[in-house]
Design an enzyme around this catalytic site. Sequence first.
Site, PDB file in Angstrom:
ATOM      1  N   GLY A 143       0.470  -1.584   0.130  1.00 19.83           N
ATOM      2  CA  GLY A 143       0.207   0.114   0.127  1.00 19.83           C
ATOM      3  C   GLY A 143       0.667   1.532  -0.115  1.00 19.83           C
ATOM      4  O   GLY A 143       2.105   1.151   0.460  1.00 19.83           O
ATOM      5  N   CYS A 144      -0.597   2.488  -0.301  1.00 20.27           N
ATOM      6  CA  CYS A 144       1.016   4.147  -0.577  1.00 20.27           C
ATOM      7  C   CYS A 144       1.266   3.852   0.988  1.00 20.27           C
ATOM      8  O   CYS A 144       2.883   4.463   1.048  1.00 20.27           O
ATOM      9  CB  CYS A 144       0.286   4.652  -1.196  1.00 20.27           C
ATOM     10  SG  CYS A 144      -2.047   4.586  -1.075  1.00 20.27           S
ATOM     11  N   TYR A 145       0.764   4.197   1.866  1.00 16.93           N
ATOM     12  CA  TYR A 145       1.087   4.391   3.224  1.00 16.93           C
ATOM     13  C   TYR A 145       2.166   3.592   3.955  1.00 16.93           C
ATOM     14  O   TYR A 145       2.907   4.145   4.305  1.00 16.93           O
ATOM     15  CB  TYR A 145      -0.158   4.846   4.266  1.00 16.93           C
ATOM     16  CG  TYR A 145      -1.765   5.432   3.915  1.00 16.93           C
ATOM     17  CD1 TYR A 145      -0.592   7.660   3.944  1.00 16.93           C
ATOM     18  CD2 TYR A 145      -2.620   5.993   3.307  1.00 16.93           C
ATOM     19  CE1 TYR A 145      -1.536   7.731   3.885  1.00 16.93           C
ATOM     20  CE2 TYR A 145      -3.309   6.550   3.684  1.00 16.93           C
ATOM     21  CZ  TYR A 145      -2.461   7.883   3.565  1.00 16.93           C
ATOM     22  OH  TYR A 145      -3.707   8.995   3.700  1.00 16.93           O
TER      23      TYR A 145
END
Lengths: 331, 331, 331, 331
Positions: A143-145
């Site tokens: 995921g990006c986070y």
Amino acid sequence: MKTAAIVGASGYTGRELLRLLAQHPHLRASVVMTARPGATPEAPTFPNDPTIDALDLERLRAVDGVFLCTPHGAASEIARAALAMGKQVVDLSADFRLRDPQVYARTYGSAHPAPELLQQAVYGLTEHARAAVQGARLVANPGCYPTSVLLPVLPLLQNGLLQKGAPIIADSKSGTSGAGKAPSERTHFGSVHENFCAYGVGTHRHAPEIQQELGVEGLVFTPHLLPVFRGILSTIYVTPAAGVTVAAIRECLQARYAQEPFVKVYSKGLPELSCVQRTNQCHIATAGSGPLVVLVAAIDNLVKGASGQALQNMNLMLSLPETAGLQEGLS
Amino acid sequence: MKTAAIVGASGYTGRELLRLLAQHPHLRASVVMTARPGATPEAPTFPNDPTIDALDLERLRAVDGVFLCTPHGAASEIARAALAMGKQVVDLSADFRLRDPQVYARTYGSAHPAPELLQQAVYGLTEHARAAVQGARLVANPGCYPTSVLLPVLPLLQNGLLQKGAPIIADSKSGTSGAGKAPSERTHFGSVHENFCAYGVGTHRHAPEIQQELGVEGLVFTPHLLPVFRGILSTIYVTPAAGVTVAAIRECLQARYAQEPFVKVYSKGLPELSCVQRTNQCHIATAGSGPLVVLVAAIDNLVKGASGQALQNMNLMLSLPETAGLQEGLS
Amino acid sequence: MKTAAIVGASGYTGRELLRLLAQHPHLRASVVMTARPGATPEAPTFPNDPTIDALDLERLRAVDGVFLCTPHGAASEIARAALAMGKQVVDLSADFRLRDPQVYARTYGSAHPAPELLQQAVYGLTEHARAAVQGARLVANPGCYPTSVLLPVLPLLQNGLLQKGAPIIADSKSGTSGAGKAPSERTHFGSVHENFCAYGVGTHRHAPEIQQELGVEGLVFTPHLLPVFRGILSTIYVTPAAGVTVAAIRECLQARYAQEPFVKVYSKGLPELSCVQRTNQCHIATAGSGPLVVLVAAIDNLVKGASGQALQNMNLMLSLPETAGLQEGLS
Amino acid sequence: MKTAAIVGASGYTGRELLRLLAQHPHLRASVVMTARPGATPEAPTFPNDPTIDALDLERLRAVDGVFLCTPHGAASEIARAALAMGKQVVDLSADFRLRDPQVYARTYGSAHPAPELLQQAVYGLTEHARAAVQGARLVANPGCYPTSVLLPVLPLLQNGLLQKGAPIIADSKSGTSGAGKAPSERTHFGSVHENFCAYGVGTHRHAPEIQQELGVEGLVFTPHLLPVFRGILSTIYVTPAAGVTVAAIRECLQARYAQEPFVKVYSKGLPELSCVQRTNQCHIATAGSGPLVVLVAAIDNLVKGASGQALQNMNLMLSLPETAGLQEGLS
């Protein structure tokens, strides 16, 4: 020239892959499809974009690698088909990120759609899983986070520089492209512009993913929505172990990433979104502040936080140069 | 109708005071001056704005109260003159916020310009200093970041709800109006738009001010620059004392502020900048996240973080209704 | 204190009316309803906002005036009911703006829902219809774009200052609030931010409305979408009649609007959106450029372009001071 | 591999050239200098950027081509030196755009600094000057606004499709990067954000340049400042000659540009800034509106409006493929 399929090409991550592959010297997008069963082909939004074909799994037989840019839940079935054809698969959705199907069910609200595939999925934070990715058939793209939090924190945990049991606080701020291309009240221009908010405090779906990869308890994760399109900046607060200085933490990170083409640890100054937008870079700075150490990490959520890292992983899986198609020069 | 002078009216906080006073039923801006000695009168930027007169301290004799909207360092001399005339003074600069002139010198890089006045200055966080403000002749109006941090945290410290010695982390995000009206590389449109950054980590001038008012050690303060014009949102991480729940923390804040017209503690949901922009409100929410409690506080930096709170204080000093000129209805 | 109903209060124009009425000395919103039959009450988006009740036409009996903030097509039936109760009605939708039901059908794609009411509807461009509005039972509140074009151009036509038959070109740029609160691809943050476009060239629904009110042929109208929330700036190109100078055109406008509280004609400089945002003002400037005269007009599309002008009209209809609730001081 | 010098590399157009050359297969920036005599080397703003060296004209001897990215007035002397060394020069400033030194003096307020060079300067609107550019030693790179106006209008004039003597109205809207990197009140974030304005109506310096290249009288040019960073969209109003249809105008443009890699004429739809940002494209659409034809043209002011077109010209001058370094795929 090898070939790749992009399934789910009408969303932001699919289009970003098209943008990257357009400059790739060894890999091209030969199949570009929607992920919605029964959907008709879509005309391109922009004049230079390709048409997005209807979904036809049989066409995956012709390619070397498959990128899945679907919403979570929709990737599993396509992954199963592509793996059965012997294809390498990078899944940009959340389907294969959580190793424990019960955590998946709790986090995403429904039973895991392909638990039999979880075992072979490799969590593709490339700099921390390079060998596994090279040999993988199925990569769960982070995921990006999580990417923005794990890259600065993992080396500190691995080297015992953090006080055991102390909380790890990630205060993360993301541009709106992380919320996808579908219009919503939350991402209406009138809701985002000249505004800023926290959301999902203590409940965001990326928290279990970060927690799993950190391998320790005590994560506190607060996402926020910025009035920008691209980029995540995470401000992370960690407690150094007794006697550990800010300098020691910086040196640990610099040593760990010295040879990495896509991670830069600053000696001075702080990264901004504009330093990394449209690049596959993660830029990290360190600073002392009272009793804690502050880590500031910036990525482009659509590149290192999604399609760029996916391409980095696919390059490895197809034995192409890891940086091919990702050397974009200035941001 | 009482009268006020605005000295330093050409900046953002001066103009905001003009905006507020234009609707005030009992107080009007009868003297509107620049703070720069020798400067000529300035034509208004906007068609409805008043002309900003040259500085003439003698004109202060005619007013009831004086607002100082000057840069730090420039307010002291004008304050001294106005106090000698027997006027009530609210200083929006940083000159009288720090009680210890040595801390001032360390923080602002030069000796305090009027140490003899420090004793009588009241730190005007209105909800926590109402009686003192009513009797004050000189009020130091709090900084914008400190207002957003102190309002949610002070009641928790005062009621012993936080673990002693644990860090208090304020991750604060501000719009660009906090940096003032003078053009700079940092606030150039091309530097702010589609960008986001942290700055002054461990070194910002508001940290000693927050530390002083908290009265405990362990503050970690990280300011950030948002691509918006108005508003501060502070995400604050505190460690509850043993046995203290999120609910107890929320109830403490709700009880403390139940009668306050300008502080609202949410039972559910999270405040956004758009909830408080152009109002004198501070909105606060609480949430548990791992081992910590997260406080989210939002203000308009130009109103509750500057000119609105200054007017709230002046209302008290001039025995006017505290909310006069500040009841703006919807944001 | 008189009372008003707002029907369709959940949209941008409804909320703007609530904001204005919150400060009105003689009129308050006693009925606040959705316009959707069968819809349940809506909790407020912002903490200070009122609940929006379900639609109940019987409640209109209790008020003095009715504001209709519905989509076009939905206002007619409610207007009919309110008029039958003897209420004064200001309709902010497009239902009663076009006098000819055939033009309505061609423009809006369906037969007019209440042609029997068209005769009594007054087109409420207040400065040009004051007497008619005072006596009206039903006012069609002008569209936002038309308001920004008609105010600068009508006096020039009425005084014969423009060359007969020459085109009148209105190049208009609007913020996104003109497109309403419902999310759409067009107003998704990712579509608007760092972007700009023309749309509806030669086909926009406001063109027949402008044409009708100008009363001459030759309108060329091009709307554009700005990445801002509030405001319309129209740049208008007109051909002066033989011997007519820019100065003559400016003097004509200044004379026409000298006594108008909400129209300002500049002697020098150009209006910007920031001069008029959150005010009921229309600011107009004139300049020569080659063979033509350029008129630049700025309004806040939600205020003078919608809810502010609606309130200005309702004030007149209820014999209240025309500027009540609309004197907002600085923008 | 050929080499180029960038003089004035610290501004936006210099940095954009660096970005483009980083991907160029046949040309690299071997000399990167400031244009300010006596200025010391500048550290890069972004981590990946090169250091900008002090000005040293002798270093130009080592390169094949010289890009001048200086303010107007400062380019002439450097151009003279580089030409004396036998180098090909592309000047991105305004110094050599106006053929008549008296028009230059009137427009820029001082005598032309190198009138003896004007004769050999080629106005480098590439699609209309290809042969001349190939043989040129000194190319005056067109202004950003002129590029967006001339590309759609010139073919119509050349083919006699416009009514003689009728005004040609260019209503142009530009992002802030056109105003350069130096902070100013006009480009302060607080002045641009949530704002929009016209400026320089009838007086902008690009009007004489457009007028010169159109070769006919009657230009009306109104620039506006958009709250975006990159891009110009010009909405242009022309009067067709008797019997000329919109379709004829579109077909003329499509025929003229059919073989051009960097100009696209739409058959339907309208270009937006997002279609051309970060590309060297000019996208053009046509529409009828009342008695006029509307042309909508979009470019990236930093690419086709500056550095991209400069590189396109330099490629021709150095006998490199015209599109080298400019094939960026998706925007």
